[in-house]
Write a protein that holds these residues in place. Structure first.
Motif, PDB file in Angstrom:
ATOM      1  N   LEU A  80       0.805  -1.211   0.000  1.00  0.00           N
ATOM      2  CA  LEU A  80       0.000   0.000   0.000  1.00  0.00           C
ATOM      3  C   LEU A  80       0.841   1.266   0.000  1.00  0.00           C
ATOM      4  O   LEU A  80       0.540   2.229  -0.708  1.00  0.00           O
ATOM      5  CB  LEU A  80      -0.943  -0.002   1.221  1.00  0.00           C
ATOM      6  N   ARG A  81       1.905   1.281   0.802  1.00  0.00           N
ATOM      7  CA  ARG A  81       2.763   2.470   0.876  1.00  0.00           C
ATOM      8  C   ARG A  81       3.429   2.753  -0.466  1.00  0.00           C
ATOM      9  O   ARG A  81       3.465   3.892  -0.936  1.00  0.00           O
ATOM     10  CB  ARG A  81       3.817   2.275   1.969  1.00  0.00           C
ATOM     11  N   GLU A  82       3.964   1.707  -1.096  1.00  0.00           N
ATOM     12  CA  GLU A  82       4.647   1.869  -2.384  1.00  0.00           C
ATOM     13  C   GLU A  82       3.668   2.201  -3.501  1.00  0.00           C
ATOM     14  O   GLU A  82       3.989   2.970  -4.407  1.00  0.00           O
ATOM     15  CB  GLU A  82       5.418   0.590  -2.729  1.00  0.00           C
ATOM     16  N   ILE A  83       2.465   1.630  -3.438  1.00  0.00           N
ATOM     17  CA  ILE A  83       1.464   1.908  -4.458  1.00  0.00           C
ATOM     18  C   ILE A  83       1.205   3.404  -4.563  1.00  0.00           C
ATOM     19  O   ILE A  83       1.180   3.988  -5.648  1.00  0.00           O
ATOM     20  CB  ILE A  83       0.133   1.190  -4.126  1.00  0.00           C
ATOM     21  N   LYS A  84       1.028   4.033  -3.405  1.00  0.00           N
ATOM     22  CA  LYS A  84       0.645   5.451  -3.405  1.00  0.00           C
ATOM     23  C   LYS A  84       1.730   6.345  -4.016  1.00  0.00           C
ATOM     24  O   LYS A  84       1.426   7.418  -4.534  1.00  0.00           O
ATOM     25  CB  LYS A  84       0.308   5.902  -1.986  1.00  0.00           C
ATOM     26  N   LYS A  85       2.989   5.899  -3.969  1.00  0.00           N
ATOM     27  CA  LYS A  85       4.069   6.675  -4.571  1.00  0.00           C
ATOM     28  C   LYS A  85       3.909   6.783  -6.084  1.00  0.00           C
ATOM     29  O   LYS A  85       4.452   7.694  -6.703  1.00  0.00           O
ATOM     30  CB  LYS A  85       5.429   6.037  -4.254  1.00  0.00           C
ATOM     31  N   HIS A  86       3.198   5.837  -6.659  1.00  0.00           N
ATOM     32  CA  HIS A  86       3.049   5.779  -8.115  1.00  0.00           C
ATOM     33  C   HIS A  86       1.679   6.276  -8.584  1.00  0.00           C
ATOM     34  O   HIS A  86       1.293   6.036  -9.726  1.00  0.00           O
ATOM     35  CB  HIS A  86       3.274   4.346  -8.605  1.00  0.00           C
ATOM     36  N   LYS A  91      -3.667  11.121 -14.141  1.00  0.00           N
ATOM     37  CA  LYS A  91      -4.491   9.998 -14.569  1.00  0.00           C
ATOM     38  C   LYS A  91      -4.818   9.046 -13.420  1.00  0.00           C
ATOM     39  O   LYS A  91      -5.874   8.398 -13.408  1.00  0.00           O
ATOM     40  CB  LYS A  91      -3.768   9.219 -15.680  1.00  0.00           C
ATOM     41  N   LEU A  92      -3.917   8.957 -12.425  1.00  0.00           N
ATOM     42  CA  LEU A  92      -4.055   7.925 -11.394  1.00  0.00           C
ATOM     43  C   LEU A  92      -4.312   8.459  -9.987  1.00  0.00           C
ATOM     44  O   LEU A  92      -4.611   7.674  -9.081  1.00  0.00           O
ATOM     45  CB  LEU A  92      -2.787   7.062 -11.364  1.00  0.00           C
ATOM     46  N   VAL A  93      -4.210   9.764  -9.797  1.00  0.00           N
ATOM     47  CA  VAL A  93      -4.253  10.316  -8.442  1.00  0.00           C
ATOM     48  C   VAL A  93      -5.557   9.995  -7.705  1.00  0.00           C
ATOM     49  O   VAL A  93      -5.583   9.906  -6.469  1.00  0.00           O
ATOM     50  CB  VAL A  93      -4.002  11.844  -8.475  1.00  0.00           C
ATOM     51  N   HIS A  94      -6.638   9.795  -8.431  1.00  0.00           N
ATOM     52  CA  HIS A  94      -7.929   9.540  -7.766  1.00  0.00           C
ATOM     53  C   HIS A  94      -7.982   8.160  -7.101  1.00  0.00           C
ATOM     54  O   HIS A  94      -8.923   7.874  -6.350  1.00  0.00           O
ATOM     55  CB  HIS A  94      -9.084   9.678  -8.769  1.00  0.00           C
ATOM     56  N   PHE A  95      -6.953   7.318  -7.333  1.00  0.00           N
ATOM     57  CA  PHE A  95      -6.914   6.013  -6.654  1.00  0.00           C
ATOM     58  C   PHE A  95      -6.352   6.121  -5.226  1.00  0.00           C
ATOM     59  O   PHE A  95      -6.550   5.201  -4.430  1.00  0.00           O
ATOM     60  CB  PHE A  95      -6.065   5.009  -7.448  1.00  0.00           C
ATOM     61  N   ILE A  96      -5.661   7.213  -4.922  1.00  0.00           N
ATOM     62  CA  ILE A  96      -5.066   7.359  -3.582  1.00  0.00           C
ATOM     63  C   ILE A  96      -6.130   7.277  -2.481  1.00  0.00           C
ATOM     64  O   ILE A  96      -5.951   6.539  -1.507  1.00  0.00           O
ATOM     65  CB  ILE A  96      -4.240   8.658  -3.471  1.00  0.00           C
ATOM     66  N   PRO A  97      -7.263   8.011  -2.587  1.00  0.00           N
ATOM     67  CA  PRO A  97      -8.289   7.890  -1.545  1.00  0.00           C
ATOM     68  C   PRO A  97      -8.846   6.475  -1.405  1.00  0.00           C
ATOM     69  O   PRO A  97      -9.214   6.058  -0.299  1.00  0.00           O
ATOM     70  CB  PRO A  97      -9.382   8.863  -2.009  1.00  0.00           C
ATOM     71  N   ILE A 205      -8.925  -2.394  -7.764  1.00  0.00           N
ATOM     72  CA  ILE A 205      -8.175  -1.158  -7.990  1.00  0.00           C
ATOM     73  C   ILE A 205      -7.071  -1.382  -9.018  1.00  0.00           C
ATOM     74  O   ILE A 205      -6.895  -0.593  -9.956  1.00  0.00           O
ATOM     75  CB  ILE A 205      -7.582  -0.635  -6.666  1.00  0.00           C
ATOM     76  N   PHE A 206      -6.322  -2.486  -8.887  1.00  0.00           N
ATOM     77  CA  PHE A 206      -5.209  -2.752  -9.799  1.00  0.00           C
ATOM     78  C   PHE A 206      -5.688  -2.952 -11.236  1.00  0.00           C
ATOM     79  O   PHE A 206      -5.046  -2.497 -12.178  1.00  0.00           O
ATOM     80  CB  PHE A 206      -4.422  -3.987  -9.338  1.00  0.00           C
ATOM     81  N   LEU A 207      -6.817  -3.636 -11.396  1.00  0.00           N
ATOM     82  CA  LEU A 207      -7.356  -3.849 -12.746  1.00  0.00           C
ATOM     83  C   LEU A 207      -7.740  -2.515 -13.385  1.00  0.00           C
ATOM     84  O   LEU A 207      -7.497  -2.290 -14.572  1.00  0.00           O
ATOM     85  CB  LEU A 207      -8.561  -4.791 -12.690  1.00  0.00           C
ATOM     86  N   GLN A 208      -8.333  -1.628 -12.584  1.00  0.00           N
ATOM     87  CA  GLN A 208      -8.698  -0.304 -13.103  1.00  0.00           C
ATOM     88  C   GLN A 208      -7.444   0.488 -13.479  1.00  0.00           C
ATOM     89  O   GLN A 208      -7.421   1.197 -14.497  1.00  0.00           O
ATOM     90  CB  GLN A 208      -9.505   0.455 -12.056  1.00  0.00           C
ATOM     91  N   ILE A 209      -6.403   0.362 -12.670  1.00  0.00           N
ATOM     92  CA  ILE A 209      -5.157   1.067 -12.963  1.00  0.00           C
ATOM     93  C   ILE A 209      -4.525   0.547 -14.251  1.00  0.00           C
ATOM     94  O   ILE A 209      -4.071   1.323 -15.098  1.00  0.00           O
ATOM     95  CB  ILE A 209      -4.170   0.919 -11.781  1.00  0.00           C
TER      96      ILE A 209
END
Length: 217
Positions: A80-86, A91-97, A205-209
């Motif tokens: 989770l911590r590493e995911i948020k760095k990316h 395009k992807l920032v809305h996945f952080i919440p 979430i990963f599939l959407q990304i």
């Protein structure tokens, strides 16, 4: 002179690698969870030595796999911590919440996985957070000292004496903070549905990304 090819974006490379690792771990942990859940009434079978050993092996392997999926150590390059760095591109920032919602909703469960992984399963921590200071859940402590009625007079003065002993043990061994409880099969059985929920939500979430990463600009 030929132009240099534009290198692939780090995010695209990361997500392919991460989803591949996640898929392997998911394929490892879900069959173990399903097998663990097939065992009926762990409490009644708690005196079967072979069963206890099997449950312990399953339990430690499941907790280890979940720690890898969640990336609960600083050496893990996924989680989770590493995911948020990316996820800071437009395009992807809305996945952080969405990731933070998982962290918040399952905070106590994630902490318990981390503490058990770090202090008992992978290391026996004697210093900063010694493993022997970890306590038990109420259910596990009750199971440990549960006794058939016909044996109570052999061990205690009477039922009240036995009840007082149980109360004393609850006070000494039980922690109300989930993160400070050692995992026992009876506790893990209750948390397995939460593990499945976490895996399912992360996979969505990963599939959407991946769909967005592969989508042309």
């Amino acid at each position: 002179m030929a132009k240099n090819k534009k290198p692939k974006r780090l995010t695209e490379k990361f997500w392919y690698g991460y989803f591949g690792a996640f898929h392997i771990l998911k394929g490892s942990v879900l069959p173990k969870i399903n097998e663990f859940q097939k065992i009926k009434d762990i409490k009644e079978n708690s005196y079967d030595i072979d069963l206890k050993l099997a449950l312990q092996v399953y339990m430690e392997s499941i907790v280890s796999d979940m720690a890898k999926i969640l990336g609960l150590t600083y050496s893990d390059q996924t989680g989770l911590r590493e995911i948020k760095k990316h996820l800071h591109s437009k395009k992807l920032v809305h996945f952080i919440p969405q990731i933070e919602k998982i962290e918040t909703k399952y905070k106590s469960t994630i902490s318990k996985i981390k503490e058990n992984r770090n202090r008992i399963i992978f290391h026996l921590d004697f210093h900063k957070n010694p493993y022997y200071k970890m306590k038990r859940s109420k259910d596990e402590t009750k199971r440990m000292f549960e006794m058939p009625d016909n044996l109570i007079p052999l061990m205690f003065k009477d039922k009240m004496d036995y009840d007082n002993f149980n109360k004393k043990m609850q006070g000494q061994l039980v922690s109300n903070q989930k993160r400070n409880q050692r995992y026992a099969p009876i506790d893990l059985n209750k948390d397995l549905p939460l593990f499945k929920e976490i895996i399912e939500k992360l996979e969505k979430i990963f599939l959407q990304i991946l769909i967005l990463v592969n989508k042309p600009k």
